[in-house]
Design an enzyme around this catalytic site. Structure first.
Site, PDB file in Angstrom:
ATOM      1  N   LYS A 137      47.288 -20.085  -8.811  1.00 13.33           N
ATOM      2  CA  LYS A 137      48.441 -20.735  -8.183  1.00 13.33           C
ATOM      3  C   LYS A 137      48.312 -20.633  -6.665  1.00 13.33           C
ATOM      4  O   LYS A 137      47.812 -19.631  -6.166  1.00 13.33           O
ATOM      5  CB  LYS A 137      49.728 -20.021  -8.609  1.00 13.33           C
ATOM      6  CG  LYS A 137      50.194 -20.349 -10.021  1.00 13.33           C
ATOM      7  CD  LYS A 137      51.540 -19.713 -10.306  1.00 13.33           C
ATOM      8  CE  LYS A 137      51.961 -19.905 -11.757  1.00 13.33           C
ATOM      9  NZ  LYS A 137      52.249 -21.324 -12.088  1.00 13.33           N
TER      10      LYS A 137
ATOM     11  N   ARG B 170      51.702 -21.992 -23.240  1.00 14.49           N
ATOM     12  CA  ARG B 170      51.585 -22.743 -24.500  1.00 14.49           C
ATOM     13  C   ARG B 170      50.503 -22.157 -25.396  1.00 14.49           C
ATOM     14  O   ARG B 170      50.581 -22.265 -26.623  1.00 14.49           O
ATOM     15  CB  ARG B 170      51.354 -24.227 -24.195  1.00 14.49           C
ATOM     16  CG  ARG B 170      50.103 -24.496 -23.397  1.00 14.49           C
ATOM     17  CD  ARG B 170      50.074 -25.911 -22.825  1.00 14.49           C
ATOM     18  NE  ARG B 170      50.917 -26.056 -21.636  1.00 14.49           N
ATOM     19  CZ  ARG B 170      51.090 -27.190 -20.979  1.00 14.49           C
ATOM     20  NH1 ARG B 170      50.500 -28.302 -21.393  1.00 14.49           N
ATOM     21  NH2 ARG B 170      51.855 -27.239 -19.913  1.00 14.49           N
TER      22      ARG B 170
HETATM   23  N1  BES Z   1      54.974 -20.336 -15.731  1.00 14.73           N
HETATM   24  C1  BES Z   1      54.576 -21.617 -15.317  1.00 14.73           C
HETATM   25  C2  BES Z   1      55.740 -22.610 -15.259  1.00 14.73           C
HETATM   26  C3  BES Z   1      56.795 -22.372 -14.202  1.00 14.73           C
HETATM   27  C4  BES Z   1      56.706 -22.983 -12.966  1.00 14.73           C
HETATM   28  C5  BES Z   1      57.900 -21.609 -14.477  1.00 14.73           C
HETATM   29  C6  BES Z   1      57.691 -22.793 -12.021  1.00 14.73           C
HETATM   30  C7  BES Z   1      58.881 -21.402 -13.539  1.00 14.73           C
HETATM   31  C8  BES Z   1      58.792 -21.994 -12.318  1.00 14.73           C
HETATM   32  C9  BES Z   1      53.535 -22.198 -16.280  1.00 14.73           C
HETATM   33  O1  BES Z   1      52.706 -21.271 -16.886  1.00 14.73           O
HETATM   34  C10 BES Z   1      52.687 -23.110 -15.472  1.00 14.73           C
HETATM   35  O2  BES Z   1      52.051 -22.652 -14.567  1.00 14.73           O
HETATM   36  N2  BES Z   1      52.684 -24.393 -15.837  1.00 14.73           N
HETATM   37  C11 BES Z   1      51.957 -25.370 -15.127  1.00 14.73           C
HETATM   38  C12 BES Z   1      51.363 -26.315 -16.160  1.00 14.73           C
HETATM   39  C13 BES Z   1      50.348 -27.268 -15.601  1.00 14.73           C
HETATM   40  C14 BES Z   1      49.100 -26.528 -15.203  1.00 14.73           C
HETATM   41  C15 BES Z   1      50.041 -28.286 -16.658  1.00 14.73           C
HETATM   42  C16 BES Z   1      52.884 -26.111 -14.198  1.00 14.73           C
HETATM   43  O3  BES Z   1      54.058 -26.313 -14.556  1.00 14.73           O
HETATM   44  O4  BES Z   1      52.481 -26.449 -13.086  1.00 14.73           O
HETATM   45 ZN    ZN Z   2      50.978 -20.786 -15.699  1.00 13.87          ZN
END
Ligand code: BES
Ligand code: ZN
Ligand code: ZN
Length: 478
Positions: free
Chosen positions: A254, A328
């Protein structure tokens, strides 16, 4: 904080301060001084008349969630003073509109503070809150109904605060094994069964999707299975929670700013713990299984990678194209575990699954997804009952195609940038057995689970999203 109901009129109750919720400025006892001070009775507006030891709080309309917010405002305002007792009139005879419940919840949620990591801790001076059960017109209120509502609201709000604290704790304090200990403590306290599966057990269960996510972490992944079994359950429900004690994104790291607050990624797990705590304390006659995938998503030489192909518990193969879509993968295996081990009438999962859900619905609203319209409607009603904002996001067969993989059964991300909350849920759907399609519902709580700037009765940090709505739904289960 002690909350009591007295079968007396407000003016016959002894307390240091009176709290009055005002829908408008007419016919208030202290109309003159309030007008002088410019009090308009707008939502959450406060005016303290020290001469009369009375705090006025505005409520925009006669709706329970506005009273919930106003009660939180009242307790927050008074916690800055030094009074130890306060009294509140009766606004809802026999809790017909749910306003009495809302006031109790608002007080307990509003009084919540998180100072575990502060060197100086402030203690709330308010020790006693007395509600009058009588109105001026005296419409024959029943103490029994109010007592019951008090116990329910008190228990549910405290369980919500319990979930909030767990979310707020740092990844150094809550890592997967620690979360398992928290669950074991809850089990001991509330008479639940608790089973914990370590990495060898997970391998024996063929849960390689979940195991891969946690591989680069110095903390072993854990599956936590809690069970609450009443004598004659009317139904059996499985609650599956995403318990990413930290989500760095993994090798698909991230960006710095998005990583901050990713301790929140265990919120789904904390919601499940909160629900089970309250349900067992309220002795609901529903058998509840909590299945939590506790994992830390980190980087390192041993990390799982984009390009890996993983085999999930149900035998399906998954092409990893982004290691940040890890929730997921964990849920796919936990849902597989829940379906194999538990014969449930309902399967709900809770997860801070996608940033896309925030884009779709905003930061206040939980997205619910699943095949059963009936189930979505009934959960939506519980949203209305509790003030939790819930909205359904619809599946469609076109979006499903975006998860196609050239080399495995399915890809862990969509190949298009739109509809990410729905495609994530459709990914989970691949791991729901045919006979369970209409029993399953997914709660994406990525928006409301963590509060960046306070709104209503939700202060900074974990909110316990999903706890109150699910308990209301369980209460109404026929
Ligand atoms: N935990 C995150 C989702 C999230 C983002 C929760 C902001 C709370 C606040 C999840 O694991 C994630 O990183 N999802 C990605 C998915 C993408 C790579 C398809 C996302 O939402 O960017
Ligand atoms: Zn994630
Ligand atoms: Zn995540």
């Amino acid at each position: 904080m002690n909350i009591l109901i007295k079968e007396k009129h407000l003016y016959d109750i002894q307390a240091e301060v009176t709290v009055v919720f005002a829908l408008n400025t007419d016919e208030l006892l202290h109309e003159g001084p309030l007008k002088e001070l410019g009090f308009k009775a707008s939502q959450d507006e406060t005016c303290y008349l020290s001469e009369f030891k009375t705090l006025y709080v505005g409520v925009e309309a006669n709706e329970h969630d506005l009273f919930r917010a106003a009660a939180a405002t009242a307790i927050k305002t008074l916690s800055k003073f030094t009074y130890s007792s306060l009294k509140i009139a009766q606004y809802d005879v026999n809790n017909k509109e749910g306003i009495f419940t809302a006031l109790i919840e608002g007080i307990i949620l509003g009084a919540y503070t998180f100072d575990m990591y502060k060197s100086e801790k402030k203690e709330n001076t308010i020790k006693e809150i007395v509600f009058s059960s009588k109105t001026l017109e005296d419409e024959g209120s029943q103490a029994e109904i109010l007592e019951k509502a008090l116990i329910y609201a008190y228990t549910v709000a405290r369980a919500t605060n319990y979930a909030r604290t767990l979310v707020n704790m740092t990844p150094e304090d809550i890592f997967p094994l620690k979360l398992a200990h928290v669950a074991a403590d809850l089990a001991k306290e509330n008479n639940l069964e608790c089973k914990v599966l370590g990495e060898q057990d997970l391998a024996d269960e063929n849960m390689h999707a979940m195991l891969s996510v946690g591989r680069a972490s110095r903390h072993d992944s854990q599956l936590i299975h809690l069970t609450y079994k009443p004598k004659k359950p009317r139904a059996v429900i499985s609650l599956v929670g995403k318990g990413l004690t930290y989500d760095s994104g993994g090798l698909s790291l991230k960006p710095a700013a998005s990583m901050v607050s990713m301790k929140l990624d265990k919120s789904g797990a904390c919601t499940v713990l909160g629900i089970m705590k309250a349900a067992s304390e309220l002795k609901l006659d529903v058998e509840i299984h909590g299945v939590i995938g506790a994992v830390e998503n980190m980087v390192g030489g041993d990390a799982y990678k984009p390009d890996d192909v993983l085999t999930a518990k149900n035998g399906k193969t998954i092409e990893v194209r982004n290691t940040d879509a890890e929730g997921r993968l964990v849920l796919a295996d936990c849902l597989g575990y829940a379906q194999e081990k538990i014969k449930a009438d309902y399967i709900f999962d809770y997860a801070t699954l996608t940033g896309a859900c925030l884009v779709a619905l905003g930061q206040y609203t939980t997205g619910i997804m699943g095949h059963s319209h009936k189930l979505k409607h009934s959960v939506g009603r519980s949203g209305t009952n509790t003030g939790e904002l819930i909205s359904a996001l619809p599946f469609n067969r076109y979006l499903k195609k975006q998860l196609k993989s050239e080399i495995a059964d399915i890809s862990n991300i969509s190949n298009k940038p739109y509809g990410g909350a729905i495609t994530a849920a459709m990914f989970l759907d691949e791991f729901i057995n045919e006979e369970n399609k209409n029993k399953w519902m997914h709660f994406d709580i990525a928006g409301p689970a963590y509060v960046e700037s306070s709104w209503g009765y939700n202060s900074y940090g974990g909110s316990g999203a999903g706890v109150r709505v699910t308990l209301d739904w369980l209460m109404g289960l026929k």
